[in-house]
Design a protein around this motif. Structure first.
Motif, mmCIF file in Angstrom:
data_model
loop_
_atom_site.group_PDB
_atom_site.id
_atom_site.type_symbol
_atom_site.label_atom_id
_atom_site.label_comp_id
_atom_site.label_asym_id
_atom_site.label_seq_id
_atom_site.Cartn_x
_atom_site.Cartn_y
_atom_site.Cartn_z
ATOM 1 N N MET A 1 -63.879 2.336 -11.477
ATOM 2 C CA MET A 1 -63.315 0.990 -11.428
ATOM 3 C C MET A 1 -62.078 0.958 -12.318
ATOM 4 O O MET A 1 -62.136 1.349 -13.479
ATOM 5 C CB MET A 1 -64.343 -0.029 -11.917
ATOM 6 N N ILE A 2 -60.962 0.527 -11.733
ATOM 7 C CA ILE A 2 -59.731 0.364 -12.518
ATOM 8 C C ILE A 2 -59.507 -1.137 -12.679
ATOM 9 O O ILE A 2 -59.663 -1.908 -11.722
ATOM 10 C CB ILE A 2 -58.539 1.050 -11.818
ATOM 11 N N THR A 3 -59.169 -1.542 -13.891
ATOM 12 C CA THR A 3 -58.984 -2.961 -14.188
ATOM 13 C C THR A 3 -57.700 -3.132 -15.005
ATOM 14 O O THR A 3 -57.055 -2.137 -15.355
ATOM 15 C CB THR A 3 -60.150 -3.517 -15.030
ATOM 16 N N SER A 4 -57.388 -4.385 -15.324
ATOM 17 C CA SER A 4 -56.267 -4.633 -16.241
ATOM 18 C C SER A 4 -56.806 -5.378 -17.443
ATOM 19 O O SER A 4 -57.935 -5.868 -17.423
ATOM 20 C CB SER A 4 -55.207 -5.498 -15.552
ATOM 21 N N GLY A 5 -55.966 -5.488 -18.460
ATOM 22 C CA GLY A 5 -56.267 -6.412 -19.550
ATOM 23 C C GLY A 5 -55.903 -7.812 -19.083
ATOM 24 O O GLY A 5 -55.650 -8.037 -17.894
ATOM 25 N N CYS A 6 -55.821 -8.727 -20.014
ATOM 26 C CA CYS A 6 -55.714 -10.132 -19.651
ATOM 27 C C CYS A 6 -54.438 -10.730 -20.250
ATOM 28 O O CYS A 6 -54.473 -11.301 -21.335
ATOM 29 C CB CYS A 6 -56.951 -10.801 -20.241
ATOM 30 N N THR A 7 -53.302 -10.549 -19.539
ATOM 31 C CA THR A 7 -52.036 -11.085 -20.059
ATOM 32 C C THR A 7 -51.328 -11.916 -18.985
ATOM 33 O O THR A 7 -50.106 -11.865 -18.844
ATOM 34 C CB THR A 7 -51.113 -9.950 -20.558
ATOM 35 N N GLY A 8 -52.093 -12.635 -18.197
ATOM 36 C CA GLY A 8 -51.501 -13.506 -17.180
ATOM 37 C C GLY A 8 -50.704 -12.708 -16.166
ATOM 38 O O GLY A 8 -51.157 -11.682 -15.665
#
Ligand code: GAL
Length: 448
Positions: free
Chosen positions: A349-356
């Motif tokens: 699973m590839i995700t991102s952080g949370c910066t809008g």
């Protein structure tokens, strides 16, 4: 300005594609130096649907634009001279994908399917995504669908799920409708779309999933419902003792955000403070994907608990509801934009952080059971701007049917001009037994 220009168009298709075309033109002429680029394939294609009469009027219109649109007066002249030549045939692709560039569809217009996913079905690919307008990220149109035989040349199939004009309807025009994913259900023969829904005028407070079904891949999709996930139901990977402990949180002030981001707060988040808070209403569901496993079971995977924790929730046999089984994944890691695939029994699973809308460094997790445990790995991206996911944010990973090839898909958001957001599609390669996403300026899915 746009209002005036719209009058030039005679037919609806012209009107519907106009905004994007206009933005190409403005963008091109603002780039210093204004040069041969203007004659580029993409630019010509963007004008392909203009009739000669429209071109003449466009020329007159451009001449009236304030000078600030042009780097130099000679640019105006060059542009105006170029216009009559700008009647190219409708765009025909060359089988290439160029991450980050304008990606024209069969009519020469930049594909408008953001935060999307691709369904491979019966020898064809269907790309679903958010239709973005020029000036707002809210949904003014709905979910678009494009089809393709080769993953690089896409035919616009129109709007698969439409927003509506009924006041107070969940899908009221102006709502936020993001990250749609479509899967095919072999039991019912239906196409099932899941998406993230925020109610009109309520910002991102609703944090709901939405679901719709259709008899055909292009739609029309019929809206079923939206809501928070599984009210009253506890995650499988929390023991009874852990549930009781979570219910007693927060250990901080009565307002759990009062001491947000302090270490005790983080610890409470990991222990399930927000899961417990939302047990009655149901869990928050924002950025999401849907994954169909090789045994036919499907899972709704989403950012929950104020985007701090991911949830994997099993779907019913017809894929239209949750069964009640779910787990919390990477509590407190603050993951968004989940995209998942499975190879040789391992889920990645590839995700991102949370910066809008701003890009950040991708993360990666793996597990040998969908129910975990999930292990965190380093950023899988390699190459220029790898620490910012090449300027993008993950949205989907496609397994090319019948192969071990996987394509990572991401969005480069343009919040000031949402319809001009770009796509980063790159093949997944392997290093030390782990997936990597290596930057390439241009590649051909046909050569994978
Ligand atoms: C991003 C998210 C997008 C959209 C955006 C709004 O982090 O991944 O889908 O919701 O925030 O700011």
């Amino acid at each position: 300005m746009q209002g005036d220009f719209r009058k030039i168009g005679g037919d609806n298709s012209y009107l519907s594609v106009f905004d994007t075309k206009f933005s190409y033109i403005c963008e091109e002429i603002r780039k210093p130096p204004f040069n041969g680029r203007i004659y580029s394939r993409v630019f010509l294609a963007s004008l392909a649907n203009f009739a000669t009469e429209n071109l003449r009027q466009l020329r007159a219109y451009i001449l009236k634009l304030p000078l600030k649109y042009f780097m130099k007066l000679t640019h105006v002249l060059a542009f105006v001279t170029a216009l009559p030549l700008a009647q190219a045939p409708v765009f025909a692709g060359d089988g290439s994908i160029r991450p980050g560039e304008i990606w024209p569809d069969n009519t020469g217009v930049h594909i408008n399917a953001h935060g999307g996913g691709v369904l491979a079905h019966d020898g064809k690919y269907y790309w679903y995504g958010e239709h973005k307008s020029d000036h707002t990220s809210s949904a003014l149109v709905g979910v678009t669908c494009y089809s393709s035989d080769n993953l690089s040349d896409w035919t616009n199939c129109g709007v698969a799920l439409k927003v509506v004009d009924t006041e107070g309807h969940d899908l009221e025009r102006g709502c936020v409708l993001e990250r749609p994913k479509v899967v095919y259900n072999a039991l019912t023969g239906k196409y099932v779309m899941w998406f993230h829904l925020e109610l009109k005028g309520k910002g991102y407070a609703a944090a709901r999933y939405g679901v719709a079904t259709a008899d055909n891949p292009e739609g029309p999709f019929t809206y079923l419902r939206s809501g928070r996930v599984l009210p009253g139901i506890y995650p499988e990977n929390m023991s009874l003792a852990e549930r009781r402990e979570a219910a007693a949180l927060p250990r901080l002030a009565s307002d759990p955000w009062a001491e947000a981001w302090s270490e005790p707060w983080r610890s409470d988040v990991r222990l399930g403070m927000f899961n417990a808070r939302d047990i009655v209403s149901g869990q928050m569901a924002r950025d999401m994907t849907v994954f169909v496993d090789d045994d036919g079971k499907a899972y709704h995977i989403f950012s929950s608990e104020e985007n701090l924790t991911l949830v994997i929730a099993e779907l019913s046999a017809d894929y239209t509801s949750h069964t009640g089984r779910y787990i919390r994944v990477a509590p407190g890691d603050q993951n968004e934009a989940p995209a998942i695939f499975k190879k040789d029994g391992t889920y990645w699973m590839i995700t991102s952080g949370c910066t809008g809308w701003d890009p950040n460094e991708a993360r990666m997790y793996s597990a040998t059971s969908i129910w975990g445990p999930w292990t965190r790995h380093k950023n899988p991206c390699r190459g220029p701007k790898a620490e910012l996911t090449f300027g993008g944010q993950s949205t989907y990973i496609l397994n090319v049917p019948g192969t071990d090839n996987f394509i990572f898909m991401a969005d480069i958001w343009r919040p000031k001009h949402p319809s001009d957001a770009r796509y980063v599609w790159l093949p997944i390669s392997w290093a030390d037994g782990k997936p990597t996403v290596e930057w390439q300026q241009e590649w051909k899915p046909g050569e994978l």
